[in-house]
Design an enzyme around this catalytic site. Structure first.
Site, PDB file in Angstrom:
ATOM      1  N   SER A  86      65.506  17.340  25.322  1.00  0.00           N
ATOM      2  CA  SER A  86      64.007  16.732  24.527  1.00  0.00           C
ATOM      3  C   SER A  86      63.102  17.698  24.331  1.00  0.00           C
ATOM      4  CB  SER A  86      62.923  16.171  25.703  1.00  0.00           C
ATOM      5  OG  SER A  86      62.706  14.906  26.303  1.00  0.00           O
ATOM      6  N   GLY A 325      48.463  27.500  22.208  1.00  0.00           N
ATOM      7  CA  GLY A 325      49.807  27.464  22.605  1.00  0.00           C
ATOM      8  C   GLY A 325      50.397  26.049  21.985  1.00  0.00           C
ATOM      9  N   TYR A 326      51.765  26.517  21.989  1.00  0.00           N
ATOM     10  CA  TYR A 326      52.440  25.211  21.544  1.00  0.00           C
ATOM     11  C   TYR A 326      53.740  25.094  22.073  1.00  0.00           C
ATOM     12  CZ  TYR A 326      53.581  27.395  16.803  1.00  0.00           C
ATOM     13  OH  TYR A 326      53.893  28.166  15.866  1.00  0.00           O
ATOM     14  N   GLY A 327      54.592  24.308  22.380  1.00  0.00           N
ATOM     15  CA  GLY A 327      56.287  24.543  22.478  1.00  0.00           C
ATOM     16  C   GLY A 327      57.054  22.373  23.410  1.00  0.00           C
ATOM     17  N   ASP A 329      59.451  21.380  26.622  1.00  0.00           N
ATOM     18  CA  ASP A 329      61.015  21.279  27.601  1.00  0.00           C
ATOM     19  C   ASP A 329      62.274  20.680  27.480  1.00  0.00           C
ATOM     20  OD1 ASP A 329      58.414  23.251  28.730  1.00  0.00           O
ATOM     21  OD2 ASP A 329      58.222  21.943  30.537  1.00  0.00           O
ATOM     22  N   ALA A 331      65.455  18.652  28.710  1.00  0.00           N
ATOM     23  CA  ALA A 331      66.964  18.077  30.798  1.00  0.00           C
ATOM     24  C   ALA A 331      67.509  17.367  29.768  1.00  0.00           C
ATOM     25  CB  ALA A 331      66.108  18.477  31.308  1.00  0.00           C
ATOM     26  N   SER A 332      68.354  17.555  30.612  1.00  0.00           N
ATOM     27  CA  SER A 332      69.943  17.174  29.801  1.00  0.00           C
ATOM     28  C   SER A 332      70.170  17.060  31.633  1.00  0.00           C
ATOM     29  CB  SER A 332      70.637  17.223  29.062  1.00  0.00           C
ATOM     30  OG  SER A 332      71.415  18.615  29.356  1.00  0.00           O
ATOM     31  N   GLY A 334      71.822  18.486  34.591  1.00  0.00           N
ATOM     32  CA  GLY A 334      71.733  20.274  35.108  1.00  0.00           C
ATOM     33  C   GLY A 334      71.768  20.839  33.946  1.00  0.00           C
TER      34      GLY A 334
END
Length: 484
Positions: A86, A325-327, A329, A331-332, A334
């Protein structure tokens, strides 16, 4: 290329003498120490391999550890590419903002003005969904609608067509509900406005100006590089290679498939830190556009799943005891990625991993790195307190539903439980999950018994209320309204 390098202001790599370098602010960055910590944490938490990039005052330092694939034993190097899941959303958001900045797109106009073929399950909601609401996850569109529309250049057009009948999580503009469907609609908007497929628009309008030569969107493009394989397994055990490198269809690109090195991810963040300017001086975004993306658009009832305090236009927003702050995460299958940016310190940290207890590595490593480089104190790990509050279960018990999921909350002997069942198109995703609810507050619970499907520690389960008074529950940042 060596495993441990730093990148100068021109984006060229060079090893640092004695593993030490001092940035322009006088901060000592002990690369040997951070290499040891990366090695130690990945070994402790059974992460097969990882790449770490640390951006400090426009210089990117890269480290790597472990193996790309436990079956082959090939080492991770700093030029290895990982699936970022994502995190792709922030690339799509940046492209959308570039189009808005040029006047080609009005963020506050209904999406149907650009995509006449777009519609949601509710005709009135269709009129209320704007590009701005798509960016901030306040469109009401759901998340977990996976549809394989083929490998053709029309895959996004077909996806948007197929999503027409998918139920909304909540009314547009009411609350946040994390939406991958919304980001695919944004991808289709990019195609219509630019006349290019999303993949090509990303390359030509963003990746090329930034010189991101190790960033791509298609699986076959990753074959040119050392590519990480995802690994799966039970918490606390050595994971094994996943059965497939990538299970997502091409249409998942705008919300879930950008493949890159950790260094390229940090260089992407560097453009945002620099007010929209690439390292060679090319202006990619206007400074006001960059700032607009970081403004809070909506608060998050669930402040634990992705550690967010709110959401901007694309960016996840953080408030670390007054330090902003910003950012994002990602995941796909594994593979897990984490990006955190601290603008006041000129710092960004990108971590890409290929399985195991990645979140534990992220939490420990970022807690130390951001404290040393940016004075940030991250929150303690999410868990129930020693003294647990008394909960009135009556308003919480019931059935909650969103697309693909039914959540049944029950209470027995003053203890709460949730049964998380996958239905509709998600039915084959997993067996039902039995979750024990340990109270953190009267409406926030630490879910246990979930296993590796969501996280390896406590899973946040957050009860809230929609503006019309309807109860809802958040699991995985997705809003599920109360049905009964």
């Amino acid at each position: 290329m060596p495993n441990n390098v730093s990148w100068d202001e021109h984006g060229n790599w060079a090893t640092n003498g004695a593993w030490g370098t001092r940035d322009s602010a006088g901060r000592k960055l002990d690369l040997a120490h951070w290499q040891r910590r990366l090695d130690q944490l990945c070994a402790k938490h059974h992460v097969p391999g990882a790449a770490l990039a640390i951006l400090v005052d426009s210089t990117v330092h890269e480290l790597a550890t472990g193996v790309l694939h436990r079956g082959t034993g090939v080492n991770v190097t700093t030029d290895s590419v990982f699936q970022m899941g994502s995190i792709a959303k922030i690339y799509t958001a940046t492209l959308i903002m570039k189009l808005a900045e040029s006047g080609e797109l009005d963020l506050d106009a209904p999406v149907v003005d650009v995509l006449p073929e777009f519609s949601a399950a509710d005709p009135e909601a269709t009129k209320a969904i704007t590009t701005r609401r798509l960016l901030s996850h306040t469109s009401g569109l759901t998340c977990d609608f996976t549809h394989d529309s083929g490998r053709g250049d029309d895959c996004l057009a077909k996806y948007v067509e197929a999503a027409k009948a998918v139920a909304l999580d909540c009314p547009p503009g009411s609350v946040i509900s994390y939406s991958s469907v919304g980001y695919n609609v944004l991808g289709r908007i990019i195609e219509v406005v630019t006349g290019r497929v999303w993949d090509e628009a990303l390359k030509e309008l963003l990746l090329a100006p930034l010189g991101l030569t190790h960033t791509m969107t298609l699986p076959e493009e990753a074959l040119r590089f050392r590519a990480a394989m995802g690994h799966l397994g039970e918490p606390g055990q050595e994971p094994e290679p996943a059965p497939s490198w990538d299970l997502m269809p091409r249409s998942a690109g705008p919300y879930g498939r950008v493949i890159a090195t950790a260094g390229d991810l940090a260089r992407f963040a560097r453009m945002h830190l620099a007010g929209g300017v690439a390292v060679d001086g090319t202006r990619v975004l206007d400074e006001k556009t960059v700032a607009q993306m970081q403004l809070r658009a909506v608060d998050c009832p669930d402040k634990w799943t992705v550690s967010s305090d709110g959401w901007g236009l694309g960016w996840t927003l953080y408030d670390w005891n007054g330090i902003a702050g910003y950012g994002h995460d990602g995941a796909s299958i594994g593979q897990y990625g984490y990006l955190r940016v601290v603008p006041s310190a000129g710092v960004a940290v990108a971590l890409l991993t290929n399985g195991g207890g990645a979140r534990e590595v992220y939490a420990a490593l970022y807690r130390e790195l951001l404290a040393e480089l940016a004075g940030v104190t991250m929150a303690e790990p999410f868990a129930p307190p020693a003294t647990r509050p008394v909960v009135d279960w009556a308003p919480l018990v019931g059935t909650y539903r969103r697309e693909g999921v039914i959540i049944t909350v029950t209470e027995k002997d003053s203890a709460g439980h949730a049964l998380y069942e996958f239905v509709d198109g998600m039915k084959a995703f997993s067996d039902p999950l039995a979750i024990d609810l340990s109270p953190v507050t009267e409406t926030v619970f630490a879910g246990t018994g979930v296993g590796a499907a969501f996280s390896e520690d406590y899973t946040p389960v957050v009860f809230s209320t929609l503006p019309d008074g309807t109860g809802c529950v958040y699991i995985g940042m997705r809003c599920a309204p109360k049905a009964t």
